[in-house]
Design a protein around this motif. Structure first.
Motif, PDB file in Angstrom:
ATOM      1  N   ASN A 193     -92.219  -1.475 -74.354  1.00 34.88           N
ATOM      2  CA  ASN A 193     -91.464  -2.281 -75.302  1.00 34.88           C
ATOM      3  C   ASN A 193     -90.216  -2.899 -74.689  1.00 34.88           C
ATOM      4  N   SER A 194     -89.873  -2.452 -73.497  1.00 34.90           N
ATOM      5  CA  SER A 194     -88.786  -3.089 -72.756  1.00 34.90           C
ATOM      6  C   SER A 194     -89.109  -2.899 -71.291  1.00 34.90           C
ATOM      7  N   PRO A 195     -88.541  -3.698 -70.450  1.00 37.04           N
ATOM      8  CA  PRO A 195     -88.895  -3.618 -69.026  1.00 37.04           C
ATOM      9  C   PRO A 195     -88.713  -2.203 -68.479  1.00 37.04           C
ATOM     10  N   GLU A 196     -87.635  -1.541 -68.885  1.00 38.82           N
ATOM     11  CA  GLU A 196     -87.379  -0.195 -68.333  1.00 38.82           C
ATOM     12  C   GLU A 196     -88.151   0.869 -69.094  1.00 38.82           C
ATOM     13  N   GLY A 197     -88.586   0.546 -70.282  1.00 38.45           N
ATOM     14  CA  GLY A 197     -89.231   1.532 -71.127  1.00 38.45           C
ATOM     15  C   GLY A 197     -88.218   2.155 -72.069  1.00 38.45           C
ATOM     16  N   ASN A 198     -88.548   2.151 -73.383  1.00 38.87           N
ATOM     17  CA  ASN A 198     -87.628   2.728 -74.374  1.00 38.87           C
ATOM     18  C   ASN A 198     -87.793   4.235 -74.436  1.00 38.87           C
ATOM     19  N   LEU A 199     -86.661   4.942 -74.342  1.00 39.50           N
ATOM     20  CA  LEU A 199     -86.737   6.397 -74.303  1.00 39.50           C
ATOM     21  C   LEU A 199     -85.839   7.025 -75.374  1.00 39.50           C
ATOM     22  N   VAL A 200     -86.339   8.077 -76.015  1.00 39.44           N
ATOM     23  CA  VAL A 200     -85.457   8.872 -76.874  1.00 39.44           C
ATOM     24  C   VAL A 200     -85.386  10.288 -76.312  1.00 39.44           C
ATOM     25  N   GLU A 201     -84.200  10.868 -76.424  1.00 37.45           N
ATOM     26  CA  GLU A 201     -83.987  12.214 -75.907  1.00 37.45           C
ATOM     27  C   GLU A 201     -83.720  13.137 -77.082  1.00 37.45           C
ATOM     28  N   ILE A 202     -84.418  14.260 -77.124  1.00 36.57           N
ATOM     29  CA  ILE A 202     -84.192  15.246 -78.191  1.00 36.57           C
ATOM     30  C   ILE A 202     -83.563  16.484 -77.562  1.00 36.57           C
ATOM     31  N   MET A 203     -82.325  16.772 -77.980  1.00 37.39           N
ATOM     32  CA  MET A 203     -81.558  17.834 -77.319  1.00 37.39           C
ATOM     33  C   MET A 203     -81.494  19.080 -78.197  1.00 37.39           C
ATOM     34  N   PHE A 204     -80.889  20.150 -77.640  1.00 33.43           N
ATOM     35  CA  PHE A 204     -80.683  21.375 -78.413  1.00 33.43           C
ATOM     36  C   PHE A 204     -79.593  21.130 -79.449  1.00 33.43           C
ATOM     37  N   THR A 205     -79.115  22.196 -80.044  1.00 28.65           N
ATOM     38  CA  THR A 205     -78.049  22.042 -81.038  1.00 28.65           C
ATOM     39  C   THR A 205     -76.757  21.643 -80.346  1.00 28.65           C
ATOM     40  N   PRO A 206     -75.858  21.036 -81.103  1.00 32.12           N
ATOM     41  CA  PRO A 206     -74.596  20.603 -80.518  1.00 32.12           C
ATOM     42  C   PRO A 206     -73.823  21.804 -80.003  1.00 32.12           C
ATOM     43  N   GLY A 207     -73.086  21.591 -78.955  1.00 29.86           N
ATOM     44  CA  GLY A 207     -72.217  22.661 -78.460  1.00 29.86           C
ATOM     45  C   GLY A 207     -72.879  23.483 -77.366  1.00 29.86           C
ATOM     46  N   TYR A 208     -74.187  23.323 -77.166  1.00 29.29           N
ATOM     47  CA  TYR A 208     -74.836  24.104 -76.121  1.00 29.29           C
ATOM     48  C   TYR A 208     -74.701  23.422 -74.780  1.00 29.29           C
ATOM     49  N   GLN A 209     -74.198  24.159 -73.838  1.00 30.03           N
ATOM     50  CA  GLN A 209     -73.912  23.610 -72.531  1.00 30.03           C
ATOM     51  C   GLN A 209     -75.198  23.179 -71.831  1.00 30.03           C
ATOM     52  N   ALA A 210     -76.288  23.899 -72.118  1.00 32.54           N
ATOM     53  CA  ALA A 210     -77.550  23.566 -71.455  1.00 32.54           C
ATOM     54  C   ALA A 210     -77.963  22.136 -71.755  1.00 32.54           C
ATOM     55  N   SER A 211     -77.680  21.711 -72.991  1.00 27.62           N
ATOM     56  CA  SER A 211     -78.021  20.338 -73.358  1.00 27.62           C
ATOM     57  C   SER A 211     -77.284  19.357 -72.465  1.00 27.62           C
ATOM     58  N   PHE A 220     -91.095   6.462 -74.386  1.00 32.92           N
ATOM     59  CA  PHE A 220     -90.959   7.744 -73.703  1.00 32.92           C
ATOM     60  C   PHE A 220     -90.100   8.692 -74.533  1.00 32.92           C
ATOM     61  N   VAL A 221     -90.467   9.960 -74.444  1.00 29.21           N
ATOM     62  CA  VAL A 221     -89.689  10.988 -75.135  1.00 29.21           C
ATOM     63  C   VAL A 221     -89.326  12.068 -74.132  1.00 29.21           C
ATOM     64  N   TYR A 222     -88.060  12.441 -74.125  1.00 24.83           N
ATOM     65  CA  TYR A 222     -87.669  13.609 -73.337  1.00 24.83           C
ATOM     66  C   TYR A 222     -87.132  14.648 -74.307  1.00 24.83           C
ATOM     67  N   ALA A 223     -87.856  15.754 -74.426  1.00 22.74           N
ATOM     68  CA  ALA A 223     -87.404  16.845 -75.296  1.00 22.74           C
ATOM     69  C   ALA A 223     -86.930  17.982 -74.412  1.00 22.74           C
ATOM     70  N   HIS A 224     -85.800  18.568 -74.762  1.00 24.16           N
ATOM     71  CA  HIS A 224     -85.211  19.559 -73.867  1.00 24.16           C
ATOM     72  C   HIS A 224     -86.014  20.836 -73.734  1.00 24.16           C
ATOM     73  N   ASN A 225     -86.870  21.118 -74.701  1.00 25.97           N
ATOM     74  CA  ASN A 225     -87.839  22.180 -74.435  1.00 25.97           C
ATOM     75  C   ASN A 225     -89.176  21.806 -75.047  1.00 25.97           C
ATOM     76  N   ASP A 226     -90.197  22.592 -74.718  1.00 27.04           N
ATOM     77  CA  ASP A 226     -91.539  22.220 -75.131  1.00 27.04           C
ATOM     78  C   ASP A 226     -91.780  22.436 -76.614  1.00 27.04           C
ATOM     79  N   ALA A 227     -90.963  23.305 -77.235  1.00 28.62           N
ATOM     80  CA  ALA A 227     -91.108  23.492 -78.679  1.00 28.62           C
ATOM     81  C   ALA A 227     -90.675  22.225 -79.400  1.00 28.62           C
ATOM     82  N   LEU A 228     -89.549  21.674 -78.964  1.00 24.70           N
ATOM     83  CA  LEU A 228     -89.113  20.398 -79.533  1.00 24.70           C
ATOM     84  C   LEU A 228     -90.163  19.324 -79.263  1.00 24.70           C
TER      85      LEU A 228
END
Lengths: 325, 514, 407, 331
Positions: free
Chosen positions: C205-223, C272-280
């Motif tokens: 949908n765009s030259p670079e590819g549209n991506l959304v990122e799904i992160m953990f809860t706010p405040g978690y350093q791992a995110s 594209f989707v990047y989810a921070h873990n496989d459950a997400l």
């Protein structure tokens, strides 16, 4: 020879109270819709609205169940979260063990029923509902950990269960279940002697007792309904994601209570409706969804949600005060 | 009894309306120092509006208030308190979890800083002494006091705040006769000390005992005050109602039917010895007794509320001894307690739902309610109990006390009862509504209903019943047809004056209440 | 009704309080610059996984040369009611038992003040352990406790999330996951996914590819760490990032977030989707499927920490996963402890980022300051049999990926 | 019936405490060591402050659900203010909490909204403030980490932290027991209608109670955060439940008017002994959940059976009055 000299004109106001609540909520929904639609056009897309109601469904179902407890004057249940968790775990275990789907749904719900009944009996005996459910919740959570050994339980159903993914008429099954449960509970509350009893108990449990209403039965049934509805949330979760663990539903209790309160059910009981509770859940979900679309910071979102919940309870309090003073 | 006291409080041409309802219309009221002014009137006549006005809860629309010759406005409760006006509440204002001494100073602001037991006790002592509670330890918890003592402590508290004008709002409504005597003595003591008392009551007998003058309210207007010495019961009632009362009590049953409720050797908590009684179809049985006499225990036991330790209860030959409340109701037994707000009515529900509440089964099929059947059932009850059907949709809590009581008693008609058990059928109800309730009950009895009621109001028992049973401290003293018992005898029975010599002659006269 | 008139003041008063607090915050947050570029994993960590798979006998055949002689390891960690932590504990205890170490564990309920207390109590009791392991309760908090442990002179290992630079002197070494690396692996997987998508003829949908990122809860350093790693890895050829959304840890959260992101980005389209873990990622997959977008065909999904439900990997709906195994994290802690004592308390500077190896590492050399677990990225195709083979045949430290990802 | 301090219900709780203590001592002998007593008191320090605060709102017949969020914000403020020194930092944070508590109490008193309902809103709102204040998620004043040493400095079985808590709770107990305003609060909680009729200021008790609960939560949050040398926006979420549970276990009635600070202390100690005992056995946290659930239900049953029938009838009556009062507008 009537000797009644009385201040008249009150009844009209009182009668309009229920209407006033509905109007207030409807106005709230419309305002949210208009404001958000103007600022975030995606918000009003059919897909997004369905996604929003879907997001509200689980909280909404549990809140509709909890409305019964609130109506009986027993405040809220603080074991909703844990009941949903343990039902989900049992359901996932049953599916994992190869049980047929109906059994894997019915048996855990039966367990939820027993959990609710036990708490209901305690409360009906006169024990404080907050303490009972708080204690029960802690115990249930402990048990859930023991039986799972803190592992994720996989349902191992090869194909996604239709209960989790079906979309009759393009609307997620969870939304259908939500709507159907709201309709059923509305009818139950308005049209059955059980529903009447529930409201009368909340209105004045002593008079209800002296009028021969079956208080114990109604209170126990209310806890069963709340518990089973929480259990339905658990089952739906498993159907949706094929697994369950003890940390599912974190923070569910507060969300559910917030939905009941934003729906304007009187915390002291006797007055409220499951439709309004459902709307309360939807209002909160819409708000969350809108703020997500508008890319608000997490902290800001919480602050705004806090204001909306606070504003709703202040508004309802005001309406209630006005119509009963 | 100082007839010569100077005018202390003068209210002239006071009007007050709520919306389009005129609560007070051009009312005048006058109080002299050192006198007891009885304030009489039916519910809704404007008494309570006047009391609210004096206690600063509301302000008049027009008119003037003069206190000690100076014009005053009593806009707020604290202004009223500062002006020396004190209301002895009908619902008590003492906190049970606090000690007597703490209660005496609660809310006054007189004792600042630390509230240690000893300090407060020393301050409390003289106040308690003035109201004749010399033997009471100020460090006792209020929860352990009797109702009469509570009232006296309440008066002591107001004494402590240097109140000049005491408003006693139905002080004796919940007292036993012995306690009434104590309260009356304190009222006399107050006037002897130069304080003035406004005495609001429904019990006309008390007016003659204690009041110097009486002001009567009728439909929001006041009549001129009259010295009590110029009044008789009959003239008083006439002034009160604006008409002749005629018969307060309807005629007794001409004939009684077959035995309906048979109680044999019943023993239950509250009774010291087993009792037996038989109530016939169409009969009204009055159980006379002070609080704690065991009269109401009998009713509660029959209803399955309190435990029946031995004996049997038969309804039309069926054993209902072990029946719980639901069973009893389904058998056709209704029960109305003496505290309608607590467990008589649903204040926040409509009158219709109240009237139908005991009979949900009768308008539901397999758990499904029928609105039309409910409406017609409630309509029938309303018409039977002379209740205005247009009020069915209003909330019960918004009705006057008399109408609330009618709802609390009348709702039992919905179950088509065979037996109706009522505690204190007219507590806190004005004269007009009382007469109506009596008439309704008698009509029901004439239609075959058996009514058993417990009451501490002797005149009521005598006037309403076919058969009178007197109780004292858990003992059944006497059973007699109502026509054969004298006021004197009843009063002696329920106060056990024949054995103990405590009650004064004052107590006996109390029974001549209308 | 005059009393009601001032009611509108209520929200205002609340607002004022909030404002005061917020101002107080913003002025001084700048002062408290969090240096901490170091990666860290969340406490209530990621992942979830399958129970079943025979709780995998630890195939960890530990090097026989390193006998601990019954030395004691005292562990302070958050609650094992979290399945990731429970698996971590099992991994630690198994390896420690193999190496002949005694483990005592003190759990807290994800409550830093509780953990502080437990550590104080342990220190006050006077009986010292031979080595302490601390998994800080609140993300990177717990520095004070780390410091008091270090002041006893007993070596202290930090697990799961490295402390900030300033607190490094207080720890003997770190052993566990490298969240920054985990993010980098995911970034590389996502780059591969883009190549594969283009190769397969998928219309971006765009030259670079549209991506959304799904992160953990706010405040978690791992995110934060994973996000940074991902961005850095894709720096050369960045994606068109549509949204970067906080969610939660479980599939339900992933589902809700994804379904709302789908609606929100309907006009733009998600590639594209990047989810921070496989459950997400699992939840996101469900939402995509429901919206008629087929993962693996219309959209490429990459997940982080591996997790019990491996069906999405097996059927190719999830393109790849940065397979971070909780049990390895536990193994590596015990291993680092053994290496430490085996070398008389020597700790080498720098980091040990071992390549993924099938055998349980036999290294008995001195540990490094940072001892990471291998964190391989695995790519899956549309061939289900091949995918299953990948899971069953990829062996890491003596056990299959399937078993390692199942807890 | 004059004043009795050791009521059956309080004695039964002391019994539970002793039983737990002896049981854990029997299981692990060094449970009764000085160091362990010290640590039980340390744990008591945080939970005690919160339970005393929440308990105070319960005594006046209300409930403050926002304490956990307030503690988090206070912790963040305190950590940010450590530059001024430990005492000023704690004082500033507590003062902000105090102002917040006064405002919250004022709104509740003013509108007559059920506090359970209202504080659910503020619980969310204040948590949002915590997140808004900490964009970097966790605050760590590394240069001032030494400050935490002072707080854990050990005096016999106490630390400055636990001594502070003990002093604060004692002062609060004396205030509620012997000061005019404190007695007014007890009266208000015990019988609201009666208190109103007595001419009591109907707002002051509520405002003071919420000010106390917020201040104590702020004090607990700031001390604990300085002790941890870090503050995170998501901290102290469990504080509310611990506080309410401890107060309930300690015999404070949810309906108000019943309970003492000494009871709260016993309640907190019961929970702390339970937590410390279970953690020292190496058991998982969920065992503690189970045990807490059982203790709560146990206390509930004890309460139910030791309460006299009159007392119960009276509480029922009062619960009923509160129910009515809740729907009418306060005067």
């Amino acid at each position: 020879m009537s000797t009644i000299v009385e201040t008249a004109a009150k009844p009209r106001l009182v009668m309009s109270r229920a209407k006033a609540f509905n109007v207030a909520l409807a106005v709230g929904v419309v305002v949210v819709l208009i404001v958000s639609g103007l600022t975030q056009p995606e918000f009003l897309s059919a897909d997004n609205l369905v996604a929003t109601v879907r997001a509200a469904a689980l909280i909404g179902i549990a809140a509709v169940g909890m409305t019964f407890i609130t109506l009986t004057g027993n405040f809220v249940s603080l074991s909703t979260e844990q009941t949903a968790v343990i039902t989900a775990i049992l359901c996932a275990m049953a599916l994992g063990a190869g049980w047929p789907m109906w059994a894997a749904v019915v048996v855990p719900l039966a367990v939820a029923m027993v959990i609710g009944a036990l708490q209901g009996i305690f409360v009906a005996l006169g024990l404080n509902s907050i303490i009972t459910t708080l204690g029960a919740g802690a115990a249930i959570f402990g048990i859930a950990n023991v039986i799972t050994n803190s592992k994720t339980i996989q349902a191992r159903v090869p194909d996604p269960m239709w209960l989790g993914t079906a979309r009759p008429l393009g609307i997620p099954i969870q939304v259908w279940i939500f709507v159907v449960l709201v309709l059923i509970t509305m009818v139950v509350l308005r049209k059955t002697s059980f529903g009447r009893t529930v409201k009368m108990i909340g209105s004045n449990s002593n008079t209800a007792r002296s009028s021969g209403l079956r208080i114990t039965r109604a209170v126990v049934a209310s806890f069963i309904i709340a518990s089973v509805f929480a259990g339905i949330c658990g089952v739906l979760l498993v159907a949706q994601v094929n697994q369950a663990k003890t940390l599912n539903f974190t923070g569910f209790n507060i969300d559910v209570v917030a939905a009941v309160l934003v729906g304007g059910t009187a915390i002291q009981g006797g007055e409220g409706s499951t439709l309004r509770t459902a709307l309360g859940a939807i209002v909160i979900a819409m708000l969350t969804n809108y703020m997500l679309l508008a890319q608000y910071e997490y902290g800001t979102r919480l602050i705004i949600t806090g204001f909306v919940v606070g504003g709703a309870v202040i508004a309802f309090n005001w309406v209630r005060g006005k119509s009963s003073s | 009894m100082t007839e010569t006291g100077v005018s202390l409080l003068d209210m002239k041409n006071i009007s007050k309306s709520y919306g389009h309802v005129q609560a007070l219309q051009d009312v005048s009221f006058n109080l002299r120092s050192g006198e007891v002014m009885a304030l009489l009137g039916e519910n809704g006549a404007g008494k309570s509006t006047l009391v609210k006005l004096l206690s600063g809860l509301i302000t008049p629309d027009s008119g003037s208030i003069t206190l000690n010759g100076e014009p005053r406005t009593l806009g707020t409760p604290s202004a009223a308190r500062a002006a020396g006006i004190a209301v002895v509440q009908q619902e008590f204002s003492l906190v049970p979890t606090l000690t007597i001494a703490e209660n005496l100073f609660l809310g006054s602001g007189d004792v600042r800083g630390l509230w240690t037991g000893k300090r407060l006790a020393n301050l409390a002592r003289p106040l308690l002494d003035t109201v004749g509670l010399e033997d009471l330890d100020p460090r006792r918890f209020v929860s352990s006091l009797s109702v009469g003592e509570l009232q006296l402590v309440e008066i002591a508290r107001l004494m402590g705040r240097n109140a000049e004008i005491f408003i006693l709002d139905e002080p004796t409504a919940a007292l036993s006769d012995v306690e009434i005597v104590r309260v009356m003595q304190v009222v006399k003591r107050l006037t002897a000390m130069g304080r003035s008392v406004i005495y609001v009551t429904h019990r006309l007998g008390e007016v003659f005992q204690i009041a110097d003058r009486a002001t009567i309210f009728r439909n929001g207007r006041s009549l001129d005050p009259v010295p009590v010495s110029e009044l008789t019961i009959d003239t008083l009632v006439e002034r009160l109602l604006g008409r002749h009362l005629g018969e307060m009590y309807p005629p007794r049953a001409a004939s009684l039917g077959a035995p309906r409720l048979e109680i044999k050797d019943l023993s239950t908590p509250g009774l010291s010895a087993p009792i037996s009684l038989t109530a016939r179809q169409g009969e009204i049985v009055g159980l006379a007794g002070q609080m704690g006499s065991g009269a109401s225990s009998v009713l509660r036991s029959v209803m399955g509320i309190s435990f029946t330790s031995s004996g049997t209860v038969h309804l039309d030959g069926t054993d209902i001894t072990k029946a719980n409340r639901q069973k009893a109701i389904s058998m056709g037994v209704g029960y109305c307690s003496d505290d309608r707000k607590f467990d008589g009515i649903f204040q926040l529900q409509s009158v219709m739902k109240n009237l139908s509440s005991a009979a949900i089964n009768r308008f539901s099929t397999a758990g499904w309610l029928s609105n039309s059947r409910e409406r017609s059932l409630a309509g029938q009850v309303a018409s039977k109990f002379a209740f205005d059907e247009s009020r069915l949709p209003s909330n019960a809590g918004n009705l006057s006390g008399g109408n609330q009581q009618k709802v609390a008693v009348g709702k039992w008609l919905a179950i088509s009862p065979k037996v109706l058990l009522v505690e204190e059928p007219t507590r806190g109800v004005d004269v007009g509504a009382r007469a109506e309730i009596y008439r309704n009950l008698r009509t029901l009895a004439d239609e075959g209903l058996t009514i058993i009621f417990a009451s501490s109001d002797m005149a009521e028992v005598k006037g309403l019943s076919d058969t009178v049973m007197t109780f004292y401290r858990g003992h059944l003293i006497r059973v007699l047809p109502a026509g054969e018992i004298t006021d004197q005898q009843m009063m002696l029975d329920v106060t056990h004056a024949s054995v103990s010599s405590t009650p004064t002659t004052d107590a006996v006269n109390l029974s001549d209440e209308v | 009704m005059p009393k009601r008139a001032k009611l509108w003041l209520a929200p205002l008063a609340l607002a004022a309080v909030g404002l005061v607090a917020a101002c107080g915050g913003s002025t001084s947050t700048s002062a408290a610059s969090s240096a901490a570029a170091a990666p860290a994993a969340p406490a209530a960590s990621s992942a979830a996984a399958e129970p079943a798979a025979p709780a995998a006998s630890d195939a960890a055949a530990a090097p026989a040369t390193m006998d601990g002689g019954g030395k004691s390891i005292s562990v302070f960690m958050p609650s094992t009611s979290n399945n990731y932590l429970a698996e971590w504990r099992r991994g630690l205890e198994a390896t420690a038992a193999d190496l002949n170490y005694q483990v005592t564990v003190v759990e807290n309920n994800f409550d830093q003040s509780e953990q502080d207390l437990q550590i104080q109590q342990a220190l006050a009791s006077g009986t010292k352990a031979d080595i302490y392991v601390i998994w800080p309760a609140d993300s990177k908090a717990g520095v004070a406790s780390l410091r008091s442990l270090s002041q006893t002179g007993v070596p202290t290992v930090v697990a799961n999330q490295p402390p900030p630079a300033e607190a490094v002197p207080f720890m003997t070494m770190y052993a566990g996951v490298n969240d920054y690396l985990n993010g980098q692996v995911a970034g590389q997987l996502e780059l591969g996914a883009r190549d594969a998508a283009i190769a397969a003829g998928m219309k971006l949908n765009s030259p670079e590819g549209n991506l959304v990122e799904i992160m953990f809860t706010p405040g978690y350093q791992a995110s934060v760490a994973r996000h940074d790693g991902f961005i850095d890895a894709t720096k050369a050829a960045p994606f068109n990032m549509l949204a970067s959304e906080y969610s939660g840890f479980d599939a339900e959260a992933g589902y809700n977030t994804m379904s709302q992101l789908i609606a929100a980005n309907k006009g733009k389209g998600i590639d594209f989707v990047y989810a921070h873990n496989d459950a997400l990622a699992l939840g996101a997959n469900k939402a995509l499927n429901e919206a008629g977008i087929v993962p693996g065909k219309d959209v490429m999904v990459v997940g982080g920490t591996c997790h019990g439900d491996l069906t999405a990997l097996e059927n190719g709906q999830q393109y790849g996963s940065g397979l971070q195994a909780a049990r390895l994290e536990g193994n590596v802690v015990a291993l680092a402890v053994a290496r430490y004592f085996n070398n008389d308390g020597t700790v080498l500077d720098g980091e040990d980022s071992p390549e993924p190896s099938p055998e349980f590492p036999a290294t008995s050399t001195a540990p490094y300051k940072y001892n990471y677990i291998p964190n391989p990225g695995l790519v899956f195709s549309s061939d289900e049999a091949a995918n299953k083979a990948i899971l069953d045949d990829t062996v890491l430290w003596g056990d299959t990926m399937r078993n390692l990802c199942t807890y | 019936m004059t004043y009795k301090f050791f009521t059956p219900s309080l004695l039964s709780r002391i019994g539970i405490l002793l039983f737990l203590w002896l049981a854990f001592t029997a299981l692990s002998p060094n449970f009764s060591s000085f160091s362990n007593v010290y640590s039980v008191f340390e744990g008591f320090a945080i939970a005690g402050l919160v339970a005393a605060g929440v308990g105070t709102t319960m005594l006046v017949g209300e409930l403050d659900l926002s304490v956990g969020s307030v503690a988090a914000v206070a912790g963040i403020i305190a950590v940010q203010c450590t530059g001024f020194g430990l005492v000023p930092a704690v004082l500033i944070a507590s003062a902000v909490a105090l102002v917040y508590g006064l405002a919250q109490g004022w709104i509740i008193a003013r509108t007559g909204i059920n506090s359970l309902v209202f504080t659910i809103a503020t619980l969310i709102l204040v948590r949002g403030v915590a997140f808004a204040m900490t964009p970097t998620a966790v605050l760590m004043p590394m240069d001032r980490i030494g400050m935490s040493d002072f707080l854990i400095f050990r005096l016999f079985i106490f630390s400055p932290f636990s001594l502070t808590t003990i002093c604060v709770i004692t002062a609060l107990g004396l205030f509620l027991g012997y000061a005019r305003w404190g007695r007014e609060m007890m009266a208000f909680g015990g019988a609201r209608n009666e208190a109103r009729a007595a001419g009591l200021n109907m707002r002051r008790p509520i405002i003071i109670a919420f000010a106390i609960s917020a201040t104590l939560a702020g004090l607990a949050g700031s001390l604990a955060s300085i002790k941890s040398a870090s503050a995170a926006p998501f901290s102290y979420e469990g504080m509310l439940l611990t506080g309410v549970t401890a107060a309930l276990v300690g015999g404070v009635s949810l309906y108000g008017g019943k309970g003492t600070m000494f009871g709260v202390v016993i309640g907190v100690l019961i929970l702390r002994v339970l937590t410390a005992g279970i953690a020292s056995r190496g058991a998982a946290v969920y065992v503690e959940y189970l045990a807490t659930g059982v203790i709560l239900l146990l206390v509930l049953v004890v309460e139910f059976t030791t309460e006299s029938p009159q007392r119960r009838a009276w509480s029922e009556r009062r619960a009923f009055e509160r129910q009515l009062a809740a729907v009418s507008v306060p005067a």
